[in-house]
Design an enzyme around this catalytic site. Sequence first.
Site, PDB file in Angstrom:
ATOM      1  N   ASP A  54       0.817  -1.220   0.000  1.00 56.90           N
ATOM      2  CA  ASP A  54       0.000   0.000   0.000  1.00 56.90           C
ATOM      3  C   ASP A  54       0.852   1.272   0.000  1.00 56.90           C
ATOM      4  OD1 ASP A  54      -2.113  -1.859   0.429  1.00 56.90           O
ATOM      5  OD2 ASP A  54      -1.850  -1.695   2.598  1.00 56.90           O
ATOM      6  N   GLU A 261     -11.612  -0.131  -3.022  1.00 52.89           N
ATOM      7  CA  GLU A 261     -10.745   0.397  -1.960  1.00 52.89           C
ATOM      8  C   GLU A 261      -9.567   1.120  -2.608  1.00 52.89           C
ATOM      9  OE1 GLU A 261      -9.349  -3.011   0.283  1.00 52.89           O
ATOM     10  OE2 GLU A 261      -8.174  -3.771  -1.379  1.00 52.89           O
TER      11      GLU A 261
HETATM   12  O1  FUB Z   1      -3.133  -3.635   3.509  1.00 53.33           O
HETATM   13  C1  FUB Z   1      -4.432  -3.963   3.937  1.00 53.33           C
HETATM   14  C2  FUB Z   1      -5.418  -3.663   2.886  1.00 53.33           C
HETATM   15  O2  FUB Z   1      -5.112  -4.402   1.711  1.00 53.33           O
HETATM   16  C3  FUB Z   1      -5.432  -2.239   2.405  1.00 53.33           C
HETATM   17  O3  FUB Z   1      -6.013  -1.361   3.306  1.00 53.33           O
HETATM   18  C4  FUB Z   1      -6.140  -2.418   1.125  1.00 53.33           C
HETATM   19  O4  FUB Z   1      -6.106  -1.321   0.273  1.00 53.33           O
HETATM   20  C5  FUB Z   1      -5.437  -3.626   0.560  1.00 53.33           C
HETATM   21  O5  FUB Z   1      -4.247  -3.290  -0.090  1.00 53.33           O
END
Ligand code: FUB
Length: 360
Positions: A54, A261
Site C-alpha cells: 500500500d 478500496e
Molecule cells: O493492507 C491492507 C489492505 O489491503 C489495504 O487497506 C487495502 O487497500 C489492501 O491493499
Amino acid sequence: MHQGYYSTIWIKRALCLFFYVAACSRVNAQEVTNKKDTGKYASQPLVSHIYTADPSAHYFEGKIYIYPSHDTATQTTENDNGDHFRMADYHILSMDAIGGKVTDHGVALRVEDVPWASQQLWAPDAAFSKGTYYLYFPAKDKQGIFRIGVATSTRPEGPFTAEKDPIAGTYSIDPCVFRDDDGSFYLYFGGIWGGQLQHWNNNRYDAAAKLRNKEEPAILPRVAKLSPGMKSLEGEAAEVKITDSDGRQFMEKDNDKRFFEAAWMHKYKGKYYFSYSTGDTHNIVYAIGDSPYGPFKYQGVILKPVDGWTNHHSIIETGGKWYLFYHDTQLSGKTHLRNVKVTELKYNSDGTIQPVSAFR
Ligand code: FUB
C-alpha cells in the site's frame, strides 16, 4: 542363467541412467523456471528485508518518502474479511531519487501507541502543512470498527505521535490526503468487505447492513475537506460520485469498474484524477473530474492485476516524470506478505493514462 543376470544388470543400469537424466533435466527445468519467474516482473521490490504494501509516495524535503503498510506473518487463516492482514506498526522508507538506495527509517508508529486502536494498521497516507508532518492511518477501534486516525511529527519519517481519538466523522479504511493548489487538503477514504464501508449509510454505522446486490448501485468512496488544523473534517463526509462515460452510475455488478478500496487523488494539467482498486477484479482504474469532490468520469485501467489478491497504488511527479508506486507478492507468493515497487507512468497527449502491466 549368466546371460539373464547380465541382461538384468544392463536393464538396471539403463533404468538408472534414464532416471538420472530425467532428474537432471527436471532440475534444469526448475532453474530455468525460477530464472524466468524473476525476470517476468517489470520492476523489482524496493526493499526485501521486510514486507511492505500500500505505498503512498510523497516528495518531501527533496526526497521521495514512501508511507507503506508493514505486512507481517500471521497464523490467522485467510478470509474475505482480511483478518490475515494484522499489521502492528509502520516503517517509512525514503530515497533520494527513483532507482536510488532505499532507506528504512525504522518504526514510526506502533499500534500499542495509538490510544484508541486495537489492531490492524492498514494502508496509511501522509501530508505536510505549516511545519508539521501528518500520518493518516486506519485501525480497528476497541469495538472492532475501522476508524481513521492521525499522528504528527516534525520529521517526514517520524516517529509520529498519535492523537487520543480517531478523526471524528471518519470510518472504514485507506485514507488518501490530497493537497490542492490553493493549499486546501481533502481526505478520501473507504474500502468494502473487510474495510467495512458497506456498514456505513449517511455516515451512520449499521451493523446489519449487507453488501449490495448485483443490481443495486455500487457503494461509493467518501471525501471531506480537512480543517486547517489537519486533525478534523470540515463538515460531514460526502460520497464521491463515479460514473461511466455516459454519466451512468455504476451498479454493484460493474465490478471491473466500480470502487472497492485504495483511493488516490492526483492532479494533472488542471484535472482531478481519482484512482482506486476494483477489488475482486484486481485492477487499479481511474476517473477524471473538474473538482476534488467529483463527479468523476471513468476512463480506464492504470495497473492491470498484479501477483496477489490486493492491488494498491499511489502516483507522484518527481524529476519531471510521473511514477506509479504499487505492490505485489513477488517475494513471498502470499497475499498478505507484499513488497512495494515503482514504475514510470506515462500520459497520452489527450490526458489519458497508458495502462501499466507489472509483468514484462
Ligand atoms: O493492507 C491492507 C489492505 O489491503 C489495504 O487497506 C487495502 O487497500 C489492501 O491493499
